[in-house]
Design a protein around this motif. Structure first.
Motif, PDB file in Angstrom:
ATOM      1  N   LEU A  17      -0.668  -2.528   4.761  1.00  0.00           N
ATOM      2  CA  LEU A  17      -1.676  -1.591   5.386  1.00  0.00           C
ATOM      3  C   LEU A  17      -1.049  -0.967   6.330  1.00  0.00           C
ATOM      4  CD1 LEU A  17      -4.515  -0.680   3.248  1.00  0.00           C
ATOM      5  CD2 LEU A  17      -1.820   0.161   2.090  1.00  0.00           C
ATOM      6  N   ASP A  18      -1.220  -1.981   7.283  1.00  0.00           N
ATOM      7  CA  ASP A  18      -1.451  -1.313   8.318  1.00  0.00           C
ATOM      8  C   ASP A  18       0.600  -0.199   9.148  1.00  0.00           C
ATOM      9  OD1 ASP A  18      -0.158  -3.186   8.659  1.00  0.00           O
ATOM     10  OD2 ASP A  18      -0.639  -3.977  10.318  1.00  0.00           O
ATOM     11  N   LEU A  19       1.348  -0.921   8.846  1.00  0.00           N
ATOM     12  CA  LEU A  19       2.247  -0.350   8.710  1.00  0.00           C
ATOM     13  C   LEU A  19       2.848   0.434   7.912  1.00  0.00           C
ATOM     14  CD1 LEU A  19       5.153  -1.136  10.302  1.00  0.00           C
ATOM     15  CD2 LEU A  19       5.842  -2.241   8.537  1.00  0.00           C
ATOM     16  N   ILE A  20       2.893   0.888   6.846  1.00  0.00           N
ATOM     17  CA  ILE A  20       2.728   1.260   5.570  1.00  0.00           C
ATOM     18  C   ILE A  20       2.233   2.516   5.844  1.00  0.00           C
ATOM     19  CG2 ILE A  20       2.839   2.592   2.938  1.00  0.00           C
ATOM     20  CD1 ILE A  20       3.067  -0.734   2.775  1.00  0.00           C
ATOM     21  N   ASP A  21       0.795   2.818   6.337  1.00  0.00           N
ATOM     22  CA  ASP A  21       0.238   4.051   6.642  1.00  0.00           C
ATOM     23  C   ASP A  21       0.767   4.240   7.720  1.00  0.00           C
ATOM     24  OD1 ASP A  21      -1.284   3.530   4.937  1.00  0.00           O
ATOM     25  OD2 ASP A  21      -3.020   3.172   5.538  1.00  0.00           O
ATOM     26  N   ASN A  22       1.314   4.056   8.644  1.00  0.00           N
ATOM     27  CA  ASN A  22       2.614   4.192   9.760  1.00  0.00           C
ATOM     28  C   ASN A  22       3.380   4.903  10.001  1.00  0.00           C
ATOM     29  OD1 ASN A  22      -0.397   4.882  11.057  1.00  0.00           O
ATOM     30  ND2 ASN A  22      -0.275   3.165  11.019  1.00  0.00           N
ATOM     31  N   LEU A  23       4.334   4.670   8.852  1.00  0.00           N
ATOM     32  CA  LEU A  23       5.603   5.094   8.896  1.00  0.00           C
ATOM     33  C   LEU A  23       6.206   6.274   9.161  1.00  0.00           C
ATOM     34  CD1 LEU A  23       6.288   3.782   5.382  1.00  0.00           C
ATOM     35  CD2 LEU A  23       7.282   3.319   7.920  1.00  0.00           C
ATOM     36  N   GLY A  24       5.572   7.196   9.006  1.00  0.00           N
ATOM     37  CA  GLY A  24       5.419   8.668   9.974  1.00  0.00           C
ATOM     38  C   GLY A  24       7.251   9.414   8.875  1.00  0.00           C
ATOM     39  N   SER A  25       8.174   9.704  10.237  1.00  0.00           N
ATOM     40  CA  SER A  25       9.320  10.327   9.449  1.00  0.00           C
ATOM     41  C   SER A  25       9.800   9.220   9.640  1.00  0.00           C
ATOM     42  CB  SER A  25       9.883  11.491  10.765  1.00  0.00           C
ATOM     43  OG  SER A  25       9.733  10.374  11.367  1.00  0.00           O
ATOM     44  N   SER A  26      10.318   7.756   9.411  1.00  0.00           N
ATOM     45  CA  SER A  26      10.340   7.078   8.983  1.00  0.00           C
ATOM     46  C   SER A  26      11.439   6.686   7.920  1.00  0.00           C
ATOM     47  CB  SER A  26      10.589   5.376  10.076  1.00  0.00           C
ATOM     48  OG  SER A  26       9.513   5.670  10.780  1.00  0.00           O
ATOM     49  N   MET A  27      10.152   6.565   6.940  1.00  0.00           N
ATOM     50  CA  MET A  27       9.749   7.022   5.441  1.00  0.00           C
ATOM     51  C   MET A  27      11.154   7.694   4.815  1.00  0.00           C
ATOM     52  SD  MET A  27       6.714   9.172   4.028  1.00  0.00           S
ATOM     53  CE  MET A  27       5.376   8.409   4.519  1.00  0.00           C
ATOM     54  N   LEU A  28      11.562   8.762   5.493  1.00  0.00           N
ATOM     55  CA  LEU A  28      12.995   9.451   4.992  1.00  0.00           C
ATOM     56  C   LEU A  28      13.905   7.912   4.514  1.00  0.00           C
ATOM     57  CD1 LEU A  28      11.914  12.526   6.809  1.00  0.00           C
ATOM     58  CD2 LEU A  28      11.397  12.073   4.377  1.00  0.00           C
ATOM     59  N   LEU A  29      13.524   7.236   5.212  1.00  0.00           N
ATOM     60  CA  LEU A  29      15.132   6.493   5.180  1.00  0.00           C
ATOM     61  C   LEU A  29      15.803   6.377   3.808  1.00  0.00           C
ATOM     62  CD1 LEU A  29      17.476   4.363   6.416  1.00  0.00           C
ATOM     63  CD2 LEU A  29      15.467   2.869   6.694  1.00  0.00           C
ATOM     64  N   SER A  30      14.805   6.006   3.369  1.00  0.00           N
ATOM     65  CA  SER A  30      15.071   5.588   1.546  1.00  0.00           C
ATOM     66  C   SER A  30      14.440   6.169   0.269  1.00  0.00           C
ATOM     67  CB  SER A  30      15.240   3.770   1.963  1.00  0.00           C
ATOM     68  OG  SER A  30      13.579   3.562   0.327  1.00  0.00           O
ATOM     69  N   ASN A  31      14.282   6.819  -0.339  1.00  0.00           N
ATOM     70  CA  ASN A  31      13.574   7.911  -1.647  1.00  0.00           C
ATOM     71  C   ASN A  31      12.218   7.022  -1.695  1.00  0.00           C
ATOM     72  OD1 ASN A  31      15.744   9.716  -1.230  1.00  0.00           O
ATOM     73  ND2 ASN A  31      16.722   9.756  -3.033  1.00  0.00           N
ATOM     74  N   LYS A  32      12.742   5.453  -1.979  1.00  0.00           N
ATOM     75  CA  LYS A  32      12.336   4.779  -2.723  1.00  0.00           C
ATOM     76  C   LYS A  32      11.141   4.567  -1.065  1.00  0.00           C
ATOM     77  CE  LYS A  32      13.217   2.439  -6.715  1.00  0.00           C
ATOM     78  NZ  LYS A  32      14.436   1.686  -6.460  1.00  0.00           N
ATOM     79  N   LEU A  33      11.031   4.510  -0.184  1.00  0.00           N
ATOM     80  CA  LEU A  33      10.481   4.101   1.106  1.00  0.00           C
ATOM     81  C   LEU A  33       9.398   5.285   1.360  1.00  0.00           C
ATOM     82  CD1 LEU A  33       9.451   1.899   3.166  1.00  0.00           C
ATOM     83  CD2 LEU A  33      11.095   3.136   4.678  1.00  0.00           C
ATOM     84  N   THR A  34      10.649   6.508   0.757  1.00  0.00           N
ATOM     85  CA  THR A  34       9.631   7.753   0.980  1.00  0.00           C
ATOM     86  C   THR A  34       8.297   7.758   0.045  1.00  0.00           C
ATOM     87  OG1 THR A  34      11.510   9.004   1.812  1.00  0.00           O
ATOM     88  CG2 THR A  34       9.883   9.953   1.129  1.00  0.00           C
ATOM     89  N   PHE A  35       8.850   7.604  -1.199  1.00  0.00           N
ATOM     90  CA  PHE A  35       8.045   7.561  -2.584  1.00  0.00           C
ATOM     91  C   PHE A  35       6.884   6.402  -2.364  1.00  0.00           C
ATOM     92  CE2 PHE A  35       6.251   4.599  -5.895  1.00  0.00           C
ATOM     93  CZ  PHE A  35       5.489   6.222  -7.014  1.00  0.00           C
TER      94      PHE A  35
END
Lengths: 387, 592
Positions: free
Chosen positions: B444-462
């Motif tokens: 969770l420590d990572l996933i909660d703080n992804l910020g804009s890097s989550m936009l890299l892939s749709n799955k990750l954004t989801f």
């Protein structure tokens, strides 16, 4: 300007640490430890810096001894890269390894050898397969280690197993660790987070997590302000120096774009914390002088005194100048690093060396700064007039 | 140390103008030689301290090759790099000889401290040697210790030596022609005095004056003191033709060689290279030096210097680049295969304009990555040089290793670093399936703080957004949670196999006391549910499991209840309208 000396040592130095010994009160006996990395056989070496009179006393043909030149006192083999190096008291040196092991060495002064006193094996592992330990910190007899497995181990000298293990300290690799106080410590990780832990609390969760919002650039190194442990400096993989106040906010107080590449080590001067030092993959070592941020009279006096001692530059004078450091630290308690918008204030930055080869580590003690590089060299800098 | 000098030189070559740069080349050459020299001394120390005979032999060979390199290098420096205006070389050549024949100096130092130096059997030999090396002052000092110093013969010789014109004084304003004239006068005097047989009583003094007048026979007699042909060459020229130009040196080689040929008929490799250098055949010097020295260090650096000097015409080799680059590549190759020195090799390759990059790419791909720290260093190297493919492959290696060890967070941090969409997607799926199985998120420590890097892939954004939904829900912000969930469905961001999970998450929101979804939103939810059911029926051709059926009916009930509540609160007028439009859907979804 500062005196810079480069010595070639035929090993890539990953960690360096001054030895602080109560027995060697006089500054004539300067010694330090280094740890190498990426070698066929890595080593932990104990070095001594030659002093004037010794060099003169030597036979003429023994040209290896040169004033101020470090010479190996003794060395010990080390399995894997040396990833962390600390002193425990006067007698012990503790080194962490990329094989997940932590080894305690002791310096036998009679035979001039480094012997292994104790070894904790596989402290860091993935299902019992060893994994690199990346950093180490000590506080009296307590040692904490962290690794690529995200584990944090607490060790006590004289005990066989770790006294406590935080299995899931971090989802990512922990790159740096340092004590804040007796039982609190902070870690920095490869997703750009700074976490504080309290050993008195029973959960494995960090008490607080700090991060630049939306920023995932790894933090590589961390050090705390010696006088105010809530003030913490971090070095990022992108060369940015961050200053954080753990008492307020989740964001850093200031971010200063500094080096061109990873900051491998950041360190406050122990007794004169207005001065900060950073070294980087880009081959440079920087001296951050914050003493001009607030021009108090105490700081000015110290500067004047130090210039005076610098001219004499003898070992005997040093104690007095160290006293000056202390007074400046206590009298001048306000802290330049928490000045809002540090960049606009006058932090004097001096490039001490600017080579091609990455500088992996540094340590500062009194007037003396020492750095280890991938160019198989040790750089020592003598601040005759550290302002 | 070597690499610093090399890098500095390359940097200066692009920064400074030609004239100023030449000084830097000379400085670099001297630095290289100083390093070589230091190294030989340390090696000598090691040889003296080692007891193992085999080891000693090995080190001796190595020292020999180092000293030969130094010998060749310094001659090349004099001839090709440090060539003064006018091409006068004798002073530098004397320095070269003194550097490599230290015996006279050592002899001098040990004899001069004796009480009666003349009793030492090497007294005169030492004086001859000093004179042969042009060390006039030392020779005079030794002479002055002789008990007969005050006699006329000694005084004459001393006087001649004192007045010997030296080229080192040339810089003080006099021209070469003036010097030449002075020198000729001086030499004539020497010859005259010889002819007048002034020294017939003292053979030793006579030999000194013979040397001074450049008499060929005396050099032949003293050839053992000269030891080698090149020492003799320099000594001879000093007294026969001190104003000789570098380009004329080779005319005098043969006669000196002949003096030594009778002993040893073969010319050694080193001698041959020195001759080639004196003949200014630079290419052949380099070529022969390659075979002489066991590693590429010497030739690569020397060639680099000569290239910068413009001494090497840019002749292309048959195998691609020019000679400098070819040798640098070879040298870098030996560095790259070394456990620790690879990092130095990378920097050398930076200065091979034609093939350097290609070599770097290949080497970087094959370097072992043991730790994240090394990976980070390699990654930095790639990034600085814009090698995206290599950078990506490094991250992939490290990330996959973490993945294998089930360290999903650490793996993700590396895939994000290289912006690896495919692998980031794989990881996001892993996180989601972990959640579907256990109902809990890890890392969770990572996933909660992804910020804009989550936009890299749709799955990750989801993944990031879905986690945000959970946080909002836990924090009690049901409205924001609800609309986020709905938008995840509407934007089709959520993978289809995950929709059922999302619908289950909707149920508590539907059953909440306050109305979270308005009528419009409820219809949207129904739309999505219909789509999911159709998919089940049409595309997968599977029936639902009993538990799924149960959840479905629960969901339907909740939806209808919510809809009715929403309609009531929103008023009645719009409803009739909506009912007409949406009737079909209602009937399809709820076949009551």
């Amino acid at each position: 300007m500062a005196d810079v000396r480069v010595s070639y040592v035929s090993q890539k130095i990953n960690k360096v640490k001054w030895r602080q010994s109560k027995r060697q009160l006089s500054q004539d006996n300067q010694s330090f430890v280094t740890g190498s990395w990426d070698d066929e056989q890595n080593k932990v070496c104990l070095w001594k810096i030659n002093k004037d009179q010794e060099a003169k006393g030597m036979e003429e043909e023994d040209f290896g001894l040169d004033e101020g030149e470090p010479n190996i006192l003794c060395e010990a083999p080390h399995l894997g890269d040396v990833t962390g190096l600390e002193n425990i008291g006067d007698d012990y040196i503790i080194a962490s390894s990329s094989c997940g092991t932590v080894t305690v060495y002791s310096h036998h002064t009679n035979s001039q050898t480094l012997g292994i006193v104790h070894q904790w094996e596989k402290l860091h592992h993935h299902n019992k397969r060893p994994c690199p330990c990346t950093c180490i910190a000590t506080q009296d007899d307590t040692v904490i280690t962290a690794g690529e497995d995200g584990r944090i181990n607490m060790l006590t000298m004289g005990h066989k197993g770790p006294s406590r293990v935080i299995e899931k300290g971090d989802s990512c690799t922990i790159n740096g660790i340092t004590f804040l106080g007796q039982s609190q410590f902070i870690t920095v990780n490869s997703s750009g987070q700074l976490k504080s832990f309290d050993m008195r609390v029973n959960t494995d969760e960090p008490t607080q997590t700090f991060q630049v919002t939306g920023e995932m650039t790894p933090l590589q190194s961390v050090d705390r302000h010696p006088g105010q442990p809530d003030i913490v400096a971090t070095g990022g993989q992108d060369g940015v120096l961050g200053v954080w106040d753990l008492r307020q906010g989740k964001m850093p107080l200031s971010l200063l774009e500094a080096h061109g590449s990873t900051i491998w080590e950041v360190k406050f001067h122990r007794t004169n914390p207005d001065h900060l030092f950073t070294c980087s993959e880009d081959g440079s070592v920087w001296h951050w002088d914050g003493s001009h941020v607030e021009q108090t009279s105490a700081a000015m006096v110290t500067a004047a005194n130090l210039t005076g001692t610098g001219a004499g530059s003898g070992g005997g004078n040093f104690t007095t100048s160290q006293l000056n450091f202390n007074t400046s630290a206590s009298v001048n308690f306000s802290n330049p690093w928490i000045a809002t918008d540090l960049a606009k204030n006058k932090v004097n930055v001096t490039t001490l060396t600017d080579g091609v080869m990455p500088v992996n580590c540094l340590d500062i003690d009194g007037h003396n700064l020492i750095c280890g590089t991938d160019g198989e060299s040790i750089i020592s800098v003598n601040f005759k007039f550290l302002r | 140390m070597i690499v610093d000098t090399f890098m500095e030189l390359q940097r200066k070559s692009s920064e400074t103008m030609a004239a100023a740069f030449h000084a830097h080349i000379l400085e670099a050459s001297k630095k290289y030689r100083a390093t070589l020299f230091n190294y030989s001394r340390n090696l000598q120390k090691l040889i003296n301290s080692t007891g193992d005979l085999n080891q000693k032999k090995l080190l001796d060979d190595h020292l020999m090759s180092l000293q030969n390199s130094e010998l060749i290098w310094s001659l090349c420096e004099i001839l090709f790099i440090d060539n003064h205006a006018g091409g006068l070389v004798i002073t530098q050549l004397l320095g070269w000889i003194r550097m490599h024949f230290e015996e006279p100096d050592q002899m001098y130092r040990s004899i001069i401290v004796e009480e009666r130096p003349e009793d030492q059997y090497k007294y005169w030999d030492c004086i001859y040697c000093l004179v042969l090396q042009g060390q006039v002052d030392e020779a005079r000092r030794l002479l002055s210790k002789h008990s007969c110093y005050s006699t006329e013969g000694f005084q004459t010789v001393d006087n001649l030596l004192r007045r010997m014109p030296l080229l080192t004084h040339l810089s003080r304003g006099s021209s070469v022609a003036e010097f030449d004239m002075k020198w000729r006068h001086w030499r004539e005097e020497c010859e005259n005095r010889l002819r007048q047989q002034e020294f017939v009583t003292n053979r030793n003094l006579s030999i000194i004056v013979q040397i001074l007048s450049g008499d060929d026979t005396v050099f032949t007699d003293l050839k053992d003191l000269c030891q080698t042909w090149y020492h003799m060459l320099v000594s001879k020229l000093l007294y026969q033709q001190p104003t000789i130009q570098a380009s004329d040196l080779h005319h005098h080689v043969q006669s000196c060689l002949d003096e030594y040929r009778s002993n040893n008929s073969r010319i050694s490799e080193v001698d041959n290279i020195l001759i080639l250098a004196l003949e200014f055949d630079i290419h052949q010097v380099i070529k022969d030096s390659c075979t002489l020295s066991s590693n590429w260090w010497f030739v690569a650096h020397l060639t680099d210097l000569l290239q910068h000097c413009g001494q090497l015409e840019t002749r292309r080799l048959q195998f691609g680049s020019n000679l400098r680059e070819f040798l640098l590549l070879e040298y870098a190759g030996t560095l790259m295969s070394h456990k620790t020195l690879w990092i130095v090799g990378i920097h050398y390759l930076d200065h091979c304009p034609e093939f350097g990059r290609r070599h770097q790419e290949l080497y970087l791909e094959s370097l072992p990555i043991e730790t994240e720290m090394k990976a980070q260093k390699l990654f930095n190297i790639c990034q600085e040089r814009n090698m995206t493919d290599q950078a990506k492959s490094i991250c992939k290696v490290v990330g996959m290793r973490h993945l294998k060890n089930n360290r999903l967070g650490a793996a993700l941090s590396w895939f994000l670093k290289s912006k690896d969409v495919a692998l980031a997607t794989v990881l996001a799926e892993k996180f989601l399936s972990e959640y579907s199985e256990s109902g809990r998120f890890s890392n969770l420590d990572l996933i909660d703080n992804l910020g804009s890097s989550m936009l890299l892939s749709n799955k990750l954004t989801f993944l990031g957004k879905y986690r945000e939904f959970h946080k909002l829900f836990e924090e009690g912000d049901s409205h924001a949670a609800g609309s986020l969930l709905l938008s995840l469905l509407q934007a089709r961001l959520a993978p289809k196999q995950f929709w059922m999970t999302l619908f289950i998450d909707v149920i508590p929101l539907l059953l909440a006391e306050e109305i979270i979804f308005n009528a419009q939103q409820t219809f949207e939810l129904m739309h999505c549910l219909e789509e999911l059911i159709t998919e089940y029926r049409v595309f997968r051709r599977t029936t639902m499991t009993p538990s799924e059926e149960e959840k479905l009916s629960l969901l339907r009930e909740a939806l209808t209840q919510n809809l009715s509540r929403a309609i009531i609160t929103e008023g009645t007028i719009r409803i009739g309208l909506i009912m007409n439009v949406e009737r079909n859907i209602l009937y399809k979804v709820f076949p009551i």
